[in-house]
Design an enzyme around this catalytic site. Structure first.
Site, PDB file in Angstrom:
ATOM      1  N   SER A   1      69.269  45.183  37.170  1.00 45.47           N
ATOM      2  CA  SER A   1      68.822  45.714  35.879  1.00 45.47           C
ATOM      3  C   SER A   1      69.982  46.371  35.136  1.00 45.47           C
ATOM      4  O   SER A   1      71.004  45.751  34.904  1.00 45.47           O
ATOM      5  CB  SER A   1      67.651  46.676  36.103  1.00 45.47           C
ATOM      6  OG  SER A   1      66.936  46.907  34.924  1.00 45.47           O
TER       7      SER A   1
ATOM      8  N   ASP B   1      62.705  41.433  36.562  1.00 43.49           N
ATOM      9  CA  ASP B   1      63.636  42.492  36.963  1.00 43.49           C
ATOM     10  C   ASP B   1      63.934  42.469  38.465  1.00 43.49           C
ATOM     11  O   ASP B   1      63.033  42.365  39.301  1.00 43.49           O
ATOM     12  CB  ASP B   1      63.038  43.841  36.580  1.00 43.49           C
ATOM     13  CG  ASP B   1      64.080  44.928  36.477  1.00 43.49           C
ATOM     14  OD1 ASP B   1      64.861  45.098  37.427  1.00 43.49           O
ATOM     15  OD2 ASP B   1      64.119  45.615  35.445  1.00 43.49           O
TER      16      ASP B   1
END
Length: 294
Positions: free
Chosen positions: A72, A185
């Protein structure tokens, strides 16, 4: 011919410096080599700005970073750093960052926004677009939402799609379609992406984990979503801790997930935590120093 002599002269000077340093420290560089050091950067949205402080202390203390793995925002910081962007530039851009720099609200059944602008945002740090062009090796973690497994991108290929996938927070951003996979993610399966460092050949794994805060009432849907994932993570088996030689944990709990205005404070949190960890980092590196040929 002149250039060759200059290079040879520089090599001699470098060797002399190395010999002197070895003599004063009591070991021979011809018999030992330094282990390859990897830095695993966790996600945390705006809180990931603390990674800049971590990298700054590494630089000032002379701690080598041979490779980086990121999840991320850790992937964004990692990509910028590995491309050669200065930490000063990174902090300056972070201070000015807002959600619309990388996200655009486009509600759909799969998410509230798209992060297509992430590639343009990365271009503010560097013009490098492919993994093989990076100055420092990088691995980016994403999650295959269908297989429920981590996927790492490294060595070659475009950085942009991998970065967008790693930052596609479930429910907030629409999943990314890349190389036949549906990706979200990386934090779901690679909260701290130590596996990426192992793939790159790291011998010392230094992990940076950003504990999210949960103070006050949630303000928005994304607050509720974020806290839900945080609770799940806290009860999960944190396998990554077993593989980390050193864990750095900046105190970012006072900061809201999307508050970029606190950039200086978050950078400072990263610096303070890393300064405390320096003895352990140096000990880990020295502890894995190997004889040449091993």
């Amino acid at each position: 011919m002149g250039e060759e002599k200059e290079v040879n002269a520089q090599s001699v000077l470098r060797s002399a410096k190395e010999w002197f340093r070895a003599f004063t420290n009591g070991y021979s560089p011809s018999l030992e080599r330094r282990p390859r050091v990897g830095l695993a950067l966790a996600g945390g949205f705006a809180r990931g700005i603390a990674h800049i402080g971590v990298l700054r202390v590494f630089r000032e203390a002379g701690i080598p970073v041979d490779m980086v793995a990121g999840t991320s925002v850790g992937a964004l910081i990692g990509a910028s750093y590995c491309a050669g962007a200065s930490l000063e530039m990174m902090e300056e851009i972070a201070c000015e960052t807002k959600f619309t720099d990388f996200g655009r609200w486009t509600p759909s059944w799969l998410g509230l926004a798209t992060n297509q602008r992430m590639e343009q945002f990365l271009a503010r740090f560097s013009t490098i677009k492919n993994f093989e062009e990076l100055k420092t090796p990088l691995a980016i973690a994403a999650t295959d939402i269908n297989a429920g497994l981590p996927v790492y991108y490294y060595q070659k290929g475009p950085i942009g799609p991998a970065l967008r996938a790693s930052c596609a927070y479930p429910g907030l951003f629409v999943p990314i379609q890349h190389e036949g996979r549906t990706l979200v993610d990386g934090f779901l399966t690679a909260l701290v992406p130590y596996e990426g460092l192992l793939l790159l050949g790291a011998e010392v794994v230094i992990a940076v984990y950003l504990e999210p805060g949960m103070s006050g009432e949630p303000r928005t849907f994304t607050d509720v979503l974020s806290r839900s994932f945080t609770i799940i993570q806290r009860h999960a088996d944190l396998e990554w801790r077993q593989y980390a030689d050193v864990i750095i944990e900046p105190d970012v709990t006072p900061f809201v997930w999307d508050d970029f205005t606190k950039t200086p404070e978050m950078v400072r949190a990263g610096e303070e935590a890393t300064l405390k960890a320096l003895p352990a980092i140096r000990a880990a590196i020295e502890g894995k120093r190997k004889k040449v040929g091993e």
